[in-house]
Design a protein around this motif. Structure first.
Motif, PDB file in Angstrom:
ATOM      1  N   SER A  40       0.840  -1.183   0.000  1.00  0.00           N
ATOM      2  CA  SER A  40       0.000   0.000   0.000  1.00  0.00           C
ATOM      3  C   SER A  40       0.878   1.237   0.000  1.00  0.00           C
ATOM      4  CB  SER A  40      -0.919   0.024   1.225  1.00  0.00           C
ATOM      5  OG  SER A  40      -0.153   0.190   2.392  1.00  0.00           O
ATOM      6  N   SER A  44      -2.629   5.371   1.823  1.00  0.00           N
ATOM      7  CA  SER A  44      -3.690   4.622   1.151  1.00  0.00           C
ATOM      8  C   SER A  44      -4.283   3.619   2.132  1.00  0.00           C
ATOM      9  CB  SER A  44      -3.146   3.882  -0.073  1.00  0.00           C
ATOM     10  OG  SER A  44      -2.660   4.801  -1.004  1.00  0.00           O
ATOM     11  N   SER A  45      -5.495   3.906   2.544  1.00  0.00           N
ATOM     12  CA  SER A  45      -6.110   3.036   3.538  1.00  0.00           C
ATOM     13  C   SER A  45      -7.246   2.197   2.965  1.00  0.00           C
ATOM     14  CB  SER A  45      -6.626   3.866   4.713  1.00  0.00           C
ATOM     15  OG  SER A  45      -7.574   4.806   4.247  1.00  0.00           O
ATOM     16  N   CYS A  46      -7.594   2.392   1.715  1.00  0.00           N
ATOM     17  CA  CYS A  46      -8.679   1.632   1.102  1.00  0.00           C
ATOM     18  C   CYS A  46      -8.115   0.695   0.035  1.00  0.00           C
ATOM     19  CB  CYS A  46      -9.689   2.576   0.454  1.00  0.00           C
ATOM     20  SG  CYS A  46     -10.461   3.711   1.632  1.00  0.00           S
ATOM     21  N   TYR A  47      -8.749  -0.456  -0.102  1.00  0.00           N
ATOM     22  CA  TYR A  47      -8.318  -1.400  -1.125  1.00  0.00           C
ATOM     23  C   TYR A  47      -9.522  -2.027  -1.783  1.00  0.00           C
ATOM     24  CZ  TYR A  47      -9.220  -5.046   2.371  1.00  0.00           C
ATOM     25  OH  TYR A  47      -9.815  -5.864   3.295  1.00  0.00           O
ATOM     26  N   TRP A  61      -4.685  -0.420  -4.051  1.00  0.00           N
ATOM     27  CA  TRP A  61      -4.885   0.447  -2.897  1.00  0.00           C
ATOM     28  C   TRP A  61      -5.110   1.866  -3.376  1.00  0.00           C
ATOM     29  CZ3 TRP A  61      -4.771  -1.213   2.185  1.00  0.00           C
ATOM     30  CH2 TRP A  61      -4.363  -2.531   2.392  1.00  0.00           C
ATOM     31  N   ALA A  68      -9.638   3.226  -5.268  1.00  0.00           N
ATOM     32  CA  ALA A  68      -9.194   1.830  -5.176  1.00  0.00           C
ATOM     33  C   ALA A  68      -9.967   0.949  -6.153  1.00  0.00           C
ATOM     34  CB  ALA A  68      -9.359   1.324  -3.750  1.00  0.00           C
ATOM     35  N   CYS A  97     -12.129  -0.070   3.521  1.00  0.00           N
ATOM     36  CA  CYS A  97     -11.074   0.795   4.037  1.00  0.00           C
ATOM     37  C   CYS A  97     -10.677   0.331   5.426  1.00  0.00           C
ATOM     38  CB  CYS A  97     -11.551   2.236   4.121  1.00  0.00           C
ATOM     39  SG  CYS A  97     -11.810   3.021   2.530  1.00  0.00           S
TER      40      CYS A  97
END
Length: 99
Positions: A40, A44-47, A61, A68, A97
């Protein structure tokens, strides 16, 4: 006489090649191993994961769910096309996320 010279030369050449190989290997062993890609990006906290009906899918990510999802669809289409799959059937099957 030629056979004796060849054996004598071989006696010195093989250990020298082995030593050179060890020196080159030792020079690379001390370097820090780095991943070819990061799981990531910073921040970037969402995938999201997208998969096609056939072929390889894509995981990506991003800072938002929408980013994403878009990146994973793009990756899915690219990887499915390379693996002989069906890029036009890519769908996002997972997105969330981290908190």
């Amino acid at each position: 006489m030629a056979g004796k010279t060849a054996r004598h030369c071989l006696f010195w050449v093989l250990p020298c090649l082995f030593a050179i190989n060890l020196v080159l290997t030792a020079g690379c062993a001390g370097k820090n191993a780095r991943a070819r890609y990061s799981a990531s990006n910073n921040g970037s906290s969402c995938y999201a994961k997208a998969v096609p009906a056939a072929g390889e899918g894509g995981l990506a990510w991003g800072p938002t769910l929408d980013m994403a999802r878009k990146k994973s669809l793009d990756n899915c289409m690219r990887y499915a096309g390379r693996s002989g799959g069906t890029p036009n059937t890519c769908q996002v099957v997972l997105s969330e996320c981290r908190h």
